[in-house]
Design a protein around this motif. Structure first.
Motif, PDB file in Angstrom:
ATOM      1  N   PHE A  58     -14.894  -5.694 -79.291  1.00 33.77           N
ATOM      2  CA  PHE A  58     -13.444  -5.875 -79.196  1.00 33.77           C
ATOM      3  C   PHE A  58     -13.101  -7.104 -78.369  1.00 33.77           C
ATOM      4  CE2 PHE A  58     -14.296  -3.315 -75.429  1.00 33.77           C
ATOM      5  CZ  PHE A  58     -13.364  -3.733 -74.475  1.00 33.77           C
ATOM      6  N   ILE A  59     -11.908  -7.637 -78.624  1.00 37.32           N
ATOM      7  CA  ILE A  59     -11.431  -8.870 -78.006  1.00 37.32           C
ATOM      8  C   ILE A  59     -10.063  -8.599 -77.387  1.00 37.32           C
ATOM      9  CG2 ILE A  59     -10.952 -11.324 -78.371  1.00 37.32           C
ATOM     10  CD1 ILE A  59     -12.631  -9.303 -81.114  1.00 37.32           C
ATOM     11  N   VAL A  60      -9.864  -9.110 -76.184  1.00 39.50           N
ATOM     12  CA  VAL A  60      -8.623  -8.876 -75.455  1.00 39.50           C
ATOM     13  C   VAL A  60      -8.064 -10.199 -74.953  1.00 39.50           C
ATOM     14  CG1 VAL A  60      -7.532  -7.577 -73.587  1.00 39.50           C
ATOM     15  CG2 VAL A  60      -9.590  -6.679 -74.665  1.00 39.50           C
ATOM     16  N   LYS A  61      -6.752 -10.321 -74.944  1.00 41.48           N
ATOM     17  CA  LYS A  61      -6.114 -11.490 -74.348  1.00 41.48           C
ATOM     18  C   LYS A  61      -6.174 -11.388 -72.828  1.00 41.48           C
ATOM     19  CE  LYS A  61      -2.738 -13.264 -77.688  1.00 41.48           C
ATOM     20  NZ  LYS A  61      -1.287 -13.418 -77.973  1.00 41.48           N
ATOM     21  N   ARG A  62      -6.476 -12.510 -72.185  1.00 39.59           N
ATOM     22  CA  ARG A  62      -6.549 -12.536 -70.727  1.00 39.59           C
ATOM     23  C   ARG A  62      -5.237 -12.085 -70.097  1.00 39.59           C
ATOM     24  NH1 ARG A  62      -9.126 -14.523 -66.562  1.00 39.59           N
ATOM     25  NH2 ARG A  62     -10.808 -15.251 -67.906  1.00 39.59           N
ATOM     26  N   GLU A  63      -4.120 -12.587 -70.624  1.00 39.68           N
ATOM     27  CA  GLU A  63      -2.826 -12.264 -70.028  1.00 39.68           C
ATOM     28  C   GLU A  63      -2.544 -10.767 -70.076  1.00 39.68           C
ATOM     29  OE1 GLU A  63       0.112 -13.121 -73.822  1.00 39.68           O
ATOM     30  OE2 GLU A  63      -0.442 -14.801 -72.527  1.00 39.68           O
ATOM     31  N   GLU A 113      -8.948 -17.709 -72.725  1.00 42.32           N
ATOM     32  CA  GLU A 113      -7.698 -17.019 -73.051  1.00 42.32           C
ATOM     33  C   GLU A 113      -7.965 -15.723 -73.795  1.00 42.32           C
ATOM     34  OE1 GLU A 113      -4.655 -19.996 -74.633  1.00 42.32           O
ATOM     35  OE2 GLU A 113      -6.535 -21.135 -74.641  1.00 42.32           O
ATOM     36  N   LEU A 114      -9.105 -15.680 -74.503  1.00 41.13           N
ATOM     37  CA  LEU A 114      -9.553 -14.474 -75.184  1.00 41.13           C
ATOM     38  C   LEU A 114     -10.867 -14.024 -74.565  1.00 41.13           C
ATOM     39  CD1 LEU A 114      -8.957 -15.441 -78.942  1.00 41.13           C
ATOM     40  CD2 LEU A 114      -7.478 -14.045 -77.475  1.00 41.13           C
ATOM     41  N   ILE A 115     -11.008 -12.713 -74.374  1.00 37.77           N
ATOM     42  CA  ILE A 115     -12.226 -12.141 -73.810  1.00 37.77           C
ATOM     43  C   ILE A 115     -12.860 -11.255 -74.873  1.00 37.77           C
ATOM     44  CG2 ILE A 115     -13.247 -10.928 -71.854  1.00 37.77           C
ATOM     45  CD1 ILE A 115     -11.461 -13.337 -71.087  1.00 37.77           C
ATOM     46  N   ALA A 116     -14.017 -11.676 -75.382  1.00 46.91           N
ATOM     47  CA  ALA A 116     -14.735 -10.902 -76.394  1.00 46.91           C
ATOM     48  C   ALA A 116     -15.784 -10.039 -75.698  1.00 46.91           C
ATOM     49  CB  ALA A 116     -15.399 -11.836 -77.403  1.00 46.91           C
ATOM     50  N   ASN A 117     -15.636  -8.735 -75.797  1.00 53.23           N
ATOM     51  CA  ASN A 117     -16.565  -7.794 -75.178  1.00 53.23           C
ATOM     52  C   ASN A 117     -17.605  -7.376 -76.209  1.00 53.23           C
ATOM     53  OD1 ASN A 117     -15.192  -7.002 -72.373  1.00 53.23           O
ATOM     54  ND2 ASN A 117     -13.588  -7.243 -73.913  1.00 53.23           N
ATOM     55  N   ILE A 118     -18.809  -7.881 -76.040  1.00 56.42           N
ATOM     56  CA  ILE A 118     -19.882  -7.656 -76.999  1.00 56.42           C
ATOM     57  C   ILE A 118     -21.055  -6.989 -76.281  1.00 56.42           C
ATOM     58  CG2 ILE A 118     -21.449  -8.718 -78.657  1.00 56.42           C
ATOM     59  CD1 ILE A 118     -18.490  -8.998 -79.388  1.00 56.42           C
ATOM     60  N   ASP A 119     -21.513  -5.851 -76.773  1.00 57.53           N
ATOM     61  CA  ASP A 119     -22.635  -5.175 -76.135  1.00 57.53           C
ATOM     62  C   ASP A 119     -23.941  -5.920 -76.384  1.00 57.53           C
ATOM     63  OD1 ASP A 119     -21.090  -3.269 -74.983  1.00 57.53           O
ATOM     64  OD2 ASP A 119     -21.650  -1.641 -76.331  1.00 57.53           O
ATOM     65  N   ALA A 120     -24.914  -5.679 -75.510  1.00 50.28           N
ATOM     66  CA  ALA A 120     -26.176  -6.418 -75.551  1.00 50.28           C
ATOM     67  C   ALA A 120     -27.033  -6.074 -76.754  1.00 50.28           C
ATOM     68  CB  ALA A 120     -26.959  -6.168 -74.259  1.00 50.28           C
ATOM     69  N   ASP A 121     -26.744  -4.976 -77.435  1.00 47.96           N
ATOM     70  CA  ASP A 121     -27.492  -4.616 -78.650  1.00 47.96           C
ATOM     71  C   ASP A 121     -26.673  -4.868 -79.910  1.00 47.96           C
ATOM     72  OD1 ASP A 121     -25.621  -2.613 -78.255  1.00 47.96           O
ATOM     73  OD2 ASP A 121     -26.961  -0.987 -78.871  1.00 47.96           O
ATOM     74  N   THR A 122     -25.585  -5.624 -79.757  1.00 47.15           N
ATOM     75  CA  THR A 122     -24.671  -5.895 -80.871  1.00 47.15           C
ATOM     76  C   THR A 122     -24.904  -7.302 -81.419  1.00 47.15           C
ATOM     77  OG1 THR A 122     -22.992  -4.394 -80.008  1.00 47.15           O
ATOM     78  CG2 THR A 122     -22.242  -6.104 -81.520  1.00 47.15           C
ATOM     79  N   VAL A 144      -2.539  -8.116 -78.602  1.00 44.62           N
ATOM     80  CA  VAL A 144      -3.196  -8.253 -77.298  1.00 44.62           C
ATOM     81  C   VAL A 144      -4.660  -7.819 -77.347  1.00 44.62           C
ATOM     82  CG1 VAL A 144      -1.048  -7.977 -76.009  1.00 44.62           C
ATOM     83  CG2 VAL A 144      -2.460  -5.961 -76.488  1.00 44.62           C
ATOM     84  N   ALA A 145      -5.038  -7.039 -78.360  1.00 44.91           N
ATOM     85  CA  ALA A 145      -6.431  -6.602 -78.470  1.00 44.91           C
ATOM     86  C   ALA A 145      -6.782  -6.350 -79.932  1.00 44.91           C
ATOM     87  CB  ALA A 145      -6.670  -5.335 -77.651  1.00 44.91           C
ATOM     88  N   LEU A 146      -8.025  -6.683 -80.286  1.00 47.58           N
ATOM     89  CA  LEU A 146      -8.496  -6.572 -81.659  1.00 47.58           C
ATOM     90  C   LEU A 146      -9.901  -5.984 -81.651  1.00 47.58           C
ATOM     91  CD1 LEU A 146      -8.019  -7.419 -84.705  1.00 47.58           C
ATOM     92  CD2 LEU A 146      -9.211  -9.550 -84.109  1.00 47.58           C
ATOM     93  N   SER A 147     -10.181  -5.126 -82.628  1.00 50.47           N
ATOM     94  CA  SER A 147     -11.499  -4.496 -82.676  1.00 50.47           C
ATOM     95  C   SER A 147     -11.867  -4.160 -84.111  1.00 50.47           C
ATOM     96  CB  SER A 147     -11.501  -3.215 -81.831  1.00 50.47           C
ATOM     97  OG  SER A 147     -12.780  -2.637 -81.780  1.00 50.47           O
ATOM     98  N   GLY A 148     -13.156  -3.872 -84.307  1.00 52.50           N
ATOM     99  CA  GLY A 148     -13.641  -3.475 -85.618  1.00 52.50           C
ATOM    100  C   GLY A 148     -14.792  -2.490 -85.480  1.00 52.50           C
ATOM    101  N   PRO A 149     -15.313  -1.994 -86.584  1.00 57.01           N
ATOM    102  CA  PRO A 149     -16.343  -0.943 -86.558  1.00 57.01           C
ATOM    103  C   PRO A 149     -17.752  -1.488 -86.375  1.00 57.01           C
ATOM    104  CG  PRO A 149     -15.794  -1.465 -88.809  1.00 57.01           C
ATOM    105  CD  PRO A 149     -14.896  -2.325 -87.957  1.00 57.01           C
TER     106      PRO A 149
END
Length: 253
Positions: A163-168, A85-94, A115-120
């Motif tokens: 960052f994280i996004v809701k699937r819907e 339900e949540l998609i967390a987009n994490i880079d390979a060097d993170t 619907v979307a959350l992010s941080g530094p």
């Protein structure tokens, strides 16, 4: 809520294991079960090194291939193979820190319109003064976002790779804009998601990332380039530049 971690990886054999291990450990700390409450998907994005082999060596990780090189292509490929339900987009060097997933779940449970959350990012492998400059840049970017969003009623702000996004919400975006293969892809995503619901950038959700690009190209060069792409993506709906330099870690023999 089930969460899917999508990790795009192009020639990331040197740093990928550290990123995936941090994700696995954070899933456990948050009381989730990998394979049931969470999944990790590595998108092997046209790699020519041992990226696929390294990813497959980490227990519980699923690897999918995306032959079209580019962050947008890789992120969407991962999304299409995800089930959370949540998609967390994490880079390979993170590297996500302790408490990251708990904070994510708390934010989405409390903010029903979110619907979307992010941080530094906090960069590793660079002098402390570099992160001081980066922190100052983030605050300027946040002020620009506040002005654009609340005064001009345009745009939003996400940090690509954290960052994280809701699937819907993703399902409402339609086809991705493949012009954003690297620079500006996170701003384009933020702008499009802001039309679906609330997009939030919070300093309570930091993640560590490799400072290799800052070292390789220079802090001020990168800052200027990201700034130009931020405004181009927001107001001109296209990237300022479609070219980028691949900077990867050397692997010890």
């Amino acid at each position: 809520m089930k969460i899917s971690f999508v990790v795009p990886a192009y020639n990331e054999q040197a740093l990928l294991t550290r990123s995936l291990t941090a994700i696995r450990e954070e899933i456990v700390r948050a009381g989730k079960i990998l394979g049931q409450d969470a999944e990790i998907i590595v998108v092997n994005n046209a790699s020519t090194d041992r990226t696929r082999e390294v990813a497959e060596a980490v227990e519980g990780v699923r690897v999918v291939d995306e032959p079209r090189k580019g962050l947008v292509q890789a992120r969407w490929c991962g999304f299409e193979h995800s089930t959370g339900e949540l998609i967390a987009n994490i880079d390979a060097d993170t590297v996500i820190p302790t408490g990251w997933l708990t904070e994510v779940l708390r934010q989405f449970e409390r903010g029903k319109d979110l619907v979307a959350l992010s941080g530094p990012y906090i960069y590793y492998g660079v002098p402390r003064k570099v992160n001081m400059v980066v922190a100052f840049y983030y605050r300027l970017a946040w002020l620009a976002y506040v002005f654009n969003h609340y005064i001009l009623n345009v745009g939003a702000m996400l940090q690509g790779g954290n960052f994280i996004v809701k699937r819907e919400a993703m399902l409402k975006l339609g086809n991705p804009d493949h012009r954003f293969s690297f620079y500006g892809e996170d701003t384009d995503m933020a702008n499009r998601l802001s039309k679906v619901g609330r997009v939030k950038f919070t300093f309570r959700l930091p993640a560590q990332s490799s400072g290799r690009r800052l070292v390789g190209e220079g802090v001020f060069t990168i800052g200027l380039r990201y700034t130009m792409n931020f405004f181009w993506a927001t107001f001109r709906k296209k990237p300022f530049t479609e070219e980028w330099q691949d900077i990867r870690e050397e692997v010890s023999p």
